[in-house]
Structures are given as C-alpha cells and as structure tokens.
Design an enzyme around this catalytic site. Structure first.
Site, short mmCIF file in Angstrom:
data_model
loop_
_atom_site.label_atom_id
_atom_site.label_comp_id
_atom_site.label_asym_id
_atom_site.label_seq_id
_atom_site.Cartn_x
_atom_site.Cartn_y
_atom_site.Cartn_z
N ASN A 9 0.88 -1.17 0.00
CA ASN A 9 0.00 0.00 0.00
C ASN A 9 0.92 1.22 0.00
O ASN A 9 1.44 1.63 1.03
CB ASN A 9 -0.88 -0.05 1.26
CG ASN A 9 -1.81 1.14 1.38
OD1 ASN A 9 -1.77 2.06 0.57
ND2 ASN A 9 -2.65 1.12 2.40
N LYS A 16 3.43 0.97 2.97
CA LYS A 16 3.02 0.03 4.01
C LYS A 16 3.01 -1.36 3.38
O LYS A 16 2.66 -1.50 2.21
CB LYS A 16 1.61 0.36 4.51
CG LYS A 16 1.53 1.65 5.32
CD LYS A 16 0.12 1.84 5.86
CE LYS A 16 -0.03 3.23 6.44
NZ LYS A 16 -1.41 3.67 6.57
N HIS A 182 -11.89 4.73 -0.38
CA HIS A 182 -11.86 3.89 0.84
C HIS A 182 -12.68 2.62 0.67
O HIS A 182 -13.15 2.03 1.64
CB HIS A 182 -12.39 4.67 2.08
CG HIS A 182 -11.46 5.75 2.55
ND1 HIS A 182 -11.89 7.01 2.91
CD2 HIS A 182 -10.12 5.77 2.72
CE1 HIS A 182 -10.87 7.75 3.28
NE2 HIS A 182 -9.78 7.01 3.17
N GLY A 208 -9.92 8.40 9.34
CA GLY A 208 -8.47 8.34 9.51
C GLY A 208 -7.90 9.69 9.13
O GLY A 208 -8.59 10.71 9.23
N SER A 209 -6.63 9.73 8.70
CA SER A 209 -6.12 11.03 8.24
C SER A 209 -6.81 11.41 6.93
O SER A 209 -7.01 12.57 6.63
CB SER A 209 -4.60 11.04 8.14
OG SER A 209 -4.15 9.88 7.53
N ARG A 239 -6.87 17.96 4.25
CA ARG A 239 -7.73 18.23 3.08
C ARG A 239 -9.02 18.92 3.50
O ARG A 239 -9.56 18.65 4.56
CB ARG A 239 -8.09 16.92 2.37
CG ARG A 239 -6.93 16.29 1.63
CD ARG A 239 -7.30 14.93 1.08
NE ARG A 239 -6.50 13.89 1.69
CZ ARG A 239 -6.75 12.58 1.60
NH1 ARG A 239 -7.78 12.15 0.90
NH2 ARG A 239 -5.96 11.71 2.19
N GLY A 328 -11.89 6.78 14.28
CA GLY A 328 -13.11 6.02 14.56
C GLY A 328 -12.88 4.88 15.55
O GLY A 328 -13.72 4.60 16.40
N GLU A 377 -7.83 -3.20 5.58
CA GLU A 377 -7.73 -3.09 4.12
C GLU A 377 -6.71 -4.08 3.56
O GLU A 377 -6.89 -4.62 2.48
CB GLU A 377 -7.35 -1.65 3.74
CG GLU A 377 -8.45 -0.66 4.02
CD GLU A 377 -7.95 0.76 4.21
OE1 GLU A 377 -7.22 1.01 5.21
OE2 GLU A 377 -8.28 1.63 3.40
P1 ADP Z 1 -4.31 6.71 7.63
O1 ADP Z 1 -5.39 7.33 6.82
O2 ADP Z 1 -3.00 7.39 7.54
O3 ADP Z 1 -4.24 5.19 7.53
P2 ADP Z 1 -5.28 6.22 10.32
O4 ADP Z 1 -6.49 5.44 10.01
O5 ADP Z 1 -4.13 5.54 10.96
O6 ADP Z 1 -4.80 7.07 9.08
O7 ADP Z 1 -5.75 7.44 11.26
C1 ADP Z 1 -4.88 8.48 11.60
C2 ADP Z 1 -5.64 9.45 12.50
O8 ADP Z 1 -6.12 8.73 13.64
C3 ADP Z 1 -4.80 10.60 13.01
O9 ADP Z 1 -5.52 11.82 12.89
C4 ADP Z 1 -4.64 10.27 14.47
O10 ADP Z 1 -4.56 11.42 15.25
C5 ADP Z 1 -5.94 9.56 14.77
N1 ADP Z 1 -5.84 8.79 16.01
C6 ADP Z 1 -5.13 7.67 16.26
N2 ADP Z 1 -5.29 7.30 17.57
C7 ADP Z 1 -6.13 8.20 18.13
C8 ADP Z 1 -6.68 8.40 19.45
N3 ADP Z 1 -6.39 7.56 20.44
N4 ADP Z 1 -7.51 9.44 19.64
C9 ADP Z 1 -7.80 10.29 18.65
N5 ADP Z 1 -7.31 10.18 17.41
C10 ADP Z 1 -6.49 9.16 17.15
#
Ligand code: ADP
Length: 398
Positions: A9, A16, A182, A208-209, A239, A328, A377
């Site tokens: 990925n 990843k 997604h 997520g981000s 974004r 989430g 995923e």
């Molecule tokens: P990506 O889209 O890069 O795979 P992820 O699904 O790993 O992203 O999500 C990243 C986001 O999740 C970041 O904004 C991070 O701050 C948030 N995050 C991770 N752990 C927590 C937590 N315990 N509380 C709040 N936000 C979190």
C-alpha cells in the site's frame, strides 16, 4: 513451508506492507507488517511480526530510497530474507483509482498499467505512487503475479444519480463522475457486519487522516461522501472536504492562484490543520486548550453529523452506524459527540461501552445500533489477490 501473499500500500512518502501465509483451505495468516516511510527525505524501515515483536527498525540512506519505485529495492531485499525460500504466490496492491471500467480486482500486465496510468489526472497525488511499486516489481520479477485492488471498485454499485454531477453529459462520458474511495475498507466492514446490519441500512464512517463515509445498503455501497477525487465530503487531516467551488474561483480571480497552488491549498494546507493552525493529528487537537483546536474538532464532528443524515436519507433510513480507522477506532470522545448529535435518530449511546471501545456502543434499547469495527484493508487486498490468482489458475486449467 507455507506459500505467501504480499500486500503493498504505497503513498507519496511511505510504503506500508504486510505479508500473509496461505494456510490450508486458502486461509490467510498475517506473518509480518510494517512500513518504509520518509521516502525521499529520511527513509526508515520498521516491521513487526504477528506477535508484535520488532523485526527491523533502521534508517536507510536517502539514495537507497530516493522515491517510491527506488525504495522497492531495499524493501524487496529485506522481504526476500524474511521469506527465507518460501514461495511468494502474488503481490496485491492498493490502487486508488480503477476508473469506470474496474468494479473488481485485476491481474496487472503492461496493458493494464498503461490503462491505469491514464487515470493519473483523476488522482494525481495517489495513482502514480500506487503504480510505481507495480512497475518496480514487474521489472525485476516479470513472472510474479501482481493484482491491483481498487479503492473505487466497491462503489461501482452506486445508482446513477449518486454517480453524477449536474454537468453536461460529455464530461460524464470523459470520466467526471463521483467514484468514491476507501472502498477496500468499506468492503471489509460490509463483510463483517452483524446480521441485522448486513441486511439493513448502515452508515460507515472511515475516520483516519483521510476520512469519508459510506451508505451501505444490504452489503452494497449506494453512496459515499467522496466523489471525483478523495477531497470531497468530510474535512480531513490536511484536506478541505466539501467546499463551495465558488471559493476556488474567488482564489483564482483575486489571488491569481494556478492549479498547483490550489492543489496545495486543497490537499495540504486545509482540513484540521488549516482550521486549527496547530496540527493535522486529532490527538493533538483533543489535547489542546486552544480555541482554534476546539473549532477544528467541532467542525469535524458537525460535518460527520450532517453527512450521517444525508446518507441515511439516501437509504430511506438507518439501522446502524459504524466507526472505523484511526479516529473512529481509537477516539471515544469523537464517537460520543457524534452519537449524541444523532440521538434524534434514535441512537442511544452506551457510555461505558464506548469508553471501553465497543464493539457495540449503543444501548440494548437503541433503535440505531452503533458499533466500533477495526478495518483491515490489507487483509481485504490479500483475499482479493489470492482469489484473483485462483480464478486465473482455474481458467487456465479448464
Ligand atoms: P491513515 O489514513 O493514515 O491510515 P489512520 O487510520 O491511521 O490514518 O488514522 C490516523 C488518524 O487517527 C490521526 O488523525 C490520528 O490522530 C488519529 N488517532 C489515532 N489514535 C487516536 C486516538 N487515540 N484518539 C484520537 N485520534 C487518534
């Protein structure tokens, strides 16, 4: 020794990866996962085995991993060492855009790569990085089956009205439509929903981000907050999410911004980072006392609330709400605020269950069932890759 499937990925500065052993009956078992990040600046390779034991944690030289394609070389060498002679059956790749043609994963050859390259203008930040590892592997291992799994594919079931913008037909024919992204995450979630939601109307929030939401009706996607690109809908780390296109005209006309400047603004300078001026990381914002951090969190929660209503309307109602991805899965605070905003829908939060992380976070009497379901995923890609490979083998044997 078990055969393996590798999942890749690749993003703009990171790759990843996850390796799966293929057990009898084609059951997949994760054996290691990791990330090569900092590509082009300070490359670093880190991976853990299934028991969370650290396998590697070291810097690479900038020359070793100058870009995504180049980085495949040291990563491939390290993975070969780990495989230790075991057979690699296939490599599955996450590819963000499959266009209108692909509603299923596909085995990649030079013709498919050329076709997918034509979609680069539709996903300029993601698609080239997704294709780079495919080409790197094809150059050194042309015999190794590679399968592209698309983030758009799960959304090809949208009804036409959900697939359209109100623009002249010629643009639609050219590919200007609402694809949705997604999809691998939503497909995984759809496959593990409990019975009532699997048959019913579920809104899935992938936070997520990158963040989006999907209306899943009886297991199929019928609409999503993301559209032509991965920009629309919810605000994300950096974004904008949904924005009045008139704002873009304004910026072009009053500040003479060109496409490159707008791209930077829309993809990198906005969202939680732009609103807060502090961070794109939800953890930082939740921990901050700054009014701008509070505003960014309020905006995020508000837009999720609004989109839930919109997606519920698209399905004629809602039976379940699922939270997944980084925010989430890990932020009870965000889940609680969203669920409280949706109490009018008949969603009653179970506070203790929410703090404990679920999986069920609504009360027994709640009309709408709220759940936390970790997404996977990579497993979805591994499953698709193996299934695509087996289908091709069956076809060849026939
Ligand atoms: P990506 O889209 O890069 O795979 P992820 O699904 O790993 O992203 O999500 C990243 C986001 O999740 C970041 O904004 C991070 O701050 C948030 N995050 C991770 N752990 C927590 C937590 N315990 N509380 C709040 N936000 C979190």
């Amino acid at each position: 020794m078990a055969d393996h499937v590798l999942v890749i990925n690749a993003g703009s500065s990171s790759i990843k990866f996850e390796l799966f052993a293929v057990d009898p009956g084609d059951a997949l078992r994760s054996t290691l996962s990791g990330q090569l990040d900092g590509i082009g600046t300070h490359p670093h390779l880190k991976a853990r085995d299934a028991g969370d034991e650290l396998l590697v944690d070291r810097d690479l030289t900038a020359e070793e991993a100058a870009d995504v394609q180049g980085a495949m070389q040291p990563l491939g060498a390290w993975l070969r060492g780990r495989l230790d002679g075991a057979a690699l059956l296939a490599v599955g790749h996450r590819v963000v855009h499959g266009g209108a043609a692909h509603s299923a994963p596909v085995r990649v050859d030079a013709g498919i790569v050329a076709e997918l390259r034509k979609l680069v203008p539709l996903a300029p930040l993601h698609q080239p990085n997704n294709l780079a590892p495919i080409e790197a592997i094809a150059a050194t291992r042309p015999d190794l089956p590679q399968i592209a799994c698309f983030d758009t594919a799960f959304h090809r079931s949208h009804p036409e009205v959900a697939d359209r913008f109100a623009i002249p037909e010629a643009f639609y024919q050219e590919g200007v439509r609402r694809y949705g992204f997604h999809g691998l995450s939503y497909e995984y979630i759809a496959g593990v929903l409990p019975e009532r939601l699997a048959q019913g109307r579920t809104v899935v929030a992938h936070l997520g981000s990158g963040a989006s939401m999907c209306a899943v009706l009886a297991g199929r996607s019928v609409d999503s907050t993301m559209g032509f690109t991965a920009l629309d809908g919810l605000p994300m780390g950096t974004r904008t999410g949904q924005i009045d296109p008139g704002v873009l005209l304004y910026l072009m006309q009053t500040k003479s911004w060109d496409a490159a400047r707008l791209e930077r603004f829309l993809y990198h300078e906005s969202g939680l980072k732009g609103l807060s001026g502090i961070s794109n990381d939800m953890r930082d914002l939740l921990a901050s006392d700054a009014p701008s951090a509070k505003l960014a969190v309020d905006y995020f929660v508000y837009r999720i609330t609004r989109e839930t209503g919109s997606l519920a309307a698209a399905m004629g109602g809602i039976d379940g709400l699922v939270f997944t991805a980084g925010i989430g899965e890990h932020s009870p605070a965000i889940r609680e605020r969203v669920c409280r905003n949706l109490s009018w829908m008949g969603l009653e939060l179970d506070e203790a269950a929410n703090v404990a992380g679920g999986p069920l976070i609504s009360t027994a009497g709640s009309r709408v069932e709220a759940r936390v379901i970790p997404t996977d995923e990579e497993l979805m890609i591994a499953r698709h890759s193996l299934a695509t490979l087996r289908k091709a083998d069956e076809g060849a044997a026939r």
